[in-house]
Structure formats: C-alpha cells, structure tokens
Write an enzyme that holds these catalytic residues in place. Structure first.
Site, short mmCIF file in Angstrom:
data_model
loop_
_atom_site.label_atom_id
_atom_site.label_comp_id
_atom_site.label_asym_id
_atom_site.label_seq_id
_atom_site.Cartn_x
_atom_site.Cartn_y
_atom_site.Cartn_z
N TYR A 132 -37.94 -42.22 -27.71
CA TYR A 132 -38.10 -42.74 -29.07
C TYR A 132 -36.78 -42.71 -29.83
CZ TYR A 132 -39.84 -42.84 -33.93
OH TYR A 132 -40.06 -43.14 -35.25
N SER A 160 -52.03 -50.40 -40.47
CA SER A 160 -52.25 -48.96 -40.48
C SER A 160 -50.95 -48.25 -40.79
CB SER A 160 -52.79 -48.48 -39.12
OG SER A 160 -51.85 -48.73 -38.09
N ASN A 170 -42.02 -53.05 -37.99
CA ASN A 170 -42.46 -51.71 -38.40
C ASN A 170 -43.17 -50.94 -37.31
OD1 ASN A 170 -43.91 -49.63 -40.26
ND2 ASN A 170 -45.57 -50.86 -39.40
N GLY A 200 -47.52 -54.18 -36.96
CA GLY A 200 -48.22 -52.94 -37.28
C GLY A 200 -48.60 -52.85 -38.75
N GLY A 201 -48.98 -53.98 -39.34
CA GLY A 201 -49.22 -54.03 -40.78
C GLY A 201 -50.60 -53.62 -41.23
#
Length: 254
Positions: A158, A20, A93, A17-18
């Site tokens: 989550y 945003s 991430n 997820g690098g």
C-alpha cells in the site's frame, strides 16, 4: 458547507469508490455544490443514492464495477460522460489498505495491491485526460496517503503504491499542463471512517497518533472534502503537480 465553489455547478465529476467511506462524503460534497456526480464501487450503492437524491434533489449516477477491471472502469467513465457530459473532474479515491507483512506477500497479492491502489488510478487518468484535452482542460485529484511519508510498516504494498501515486501525479501534471489539465494529489492522515473504526482503531493506537498531530482533534471524512473541492475548482487554477497533506500536522512538506 462553509464555502461555495460556483464554478463546480453543473460540472461533470467522476469519483472512484464514491459510495462509501471518504468517497461518500466527496459525492455528497460535490452534489452540494451543484455538480453532476457519477461514481463507481464494487458494492451496491442504491440506498446511498436514494439518500443523496432525497438530500439534494438530484441523484448521482452509480455504476457498479471493480476498478481493477480496467475495461469495466473505463467503460463506466464513458457511460458517465455520455450521461452527464465530458468528465471535467476526476477523483481517484478508491483504495485498499489491507494489512500485510513483507515476508507473507506473494506475487498474486502484490499484483492485487498495485492493481487496486495504483494501476486503476493511472488508467482512470488516461481515460479522463483524453476527454479533458478535447474539452480544453480539467482537474484530476489522486488520493495518496501520508503512510509512505511516515515510513509506516504493516502494509508495504500500500505504501509503495501511494508513493507511486505522488510520482505519477507529478509526471502527468508536467505532461498535460499545456492542455490546461491540472493533476494534484491529496494525502490524508488517519481518517476515522467506519471501516477504520471497525478494523484498526484502538484507544491506544488513536492516542499515539494524536500525539503526533499538531492539531489534537481526530480526522473525520468531512475534513477531506473541502480540500478536494478546492483542488477541483478554478480557485486553485494555478496549482498542479502538488501533494496537499490533510493530516492535522503529522508530516511536513516543503
């Protein structure tokens, strides 16, 4: 940038997820240290890579994939290692904190929340550790959240996954410490990314959360970068199995 971690220069870094949110700031931060950065994401990040290349003079390696597709994720990690050298730093991430209530959750939704928020983390660690053992060590940073520490409602899948991330981090740190592989977690507070602002931040909710913080400034993605660089660097070489909280002082540990 207020600190330089000299040992991160030329290190091969892989970030999920690098492109945003917090992940984009992590990519930027590692590039500023001179690291070689590869990252994955579901959406095209070509424009972001252009921006980073113009800013730093070097282009991050972007590989488009869905992290819930484990063969694709591990294949992307292999591609990154072939292009930039064995992965020395893994940053898990990517996450999704879609709101939901307990009574509306079905098996498919539960499986999805665990797949994106926990399962992908484990199998990314598994792939990175294999290469780190051969290289004589490495650093893994798993992003968790203070949400489960606070006992928040509104996204039980989550919070369950984030509690699992902390447990997994401690077990992997114990198992692979003899291989000089450090595994730590970062638990951010409410970081005001663009997504958070668009979907969930209201003046009332933000005011109530700031009231719980010791420090009364809201958290921005930049506030998480320094802690991540610290845990990736040999400056923290005797830290492992820990959960570092960066939340302005909402929860306490110890």
């Amino acid at each position: 940038m207020t600190a330089t971690f000299h040992d991160l220069k030329d290190k091969s870094v892989f970030i999920t997820g690098g492109g945003s949110g917090i992940g984009a700031y992590l990519t930027d931060g590692f590039l500023a240290q001179g690291a070689k950065v590869a990252f994955v994401g579901r959406s095209d990040a070509s424009a972001f890579c252009d921006e980073m290349e113009e800013k730093h003079g070097v282009r991050p390696l972007f590989i488009q994939c869905d992290i819930t597709d484990i063969p694709a994720l591990q294949g992307a990690m292999d591609q990154a290692a072939a292009a930039q050298g064995p992965i020395a730093v893994l940053v898990n991430n990517a996450a999704n904190d879609k709101r939901h209530t307990t009574l509306e959750v079905d098996e498919d939704f539960w499986d999805w929340t665990q797949a994106v928020n926990l399962k992908a983390y484990f199998f990314a660690c598994q792939r990175a550790i294999a290469g780190m053992k051969d290289a004589g060590g490495g650093a893994i940073i798993n992003f968790s959240s203070i949400s489960y520490m606070m006992g928040n409602d509104g996204y039980p899948g989550y919070t369950t996954a984030n509690a699992g991330i902390t447990g997994m981090t401690r077990s992997l740190a114990r198992e692979f410490g003899p291989d000089k592989i450090r595994v730590n977690a970062i638990a951010p507070g409410w970081v005001l990314t663009d997504k958070q602002k668009e979907m969930w931040v209201t003046p009332e909710a933000l005011e109530a959360h700031l009231e719980r913080q010791c420090l009364k400034d809201s958290l921005s993605p930049e506030d998480i970068v320094g802690a991540t660089l610290f845990l990736a660097s040999d400056v923290s070489k005797m830290m492992t199995g820990q959960a570092m909280v960066v939340d302005g002082g909402v929860v306490v540990t110890g």
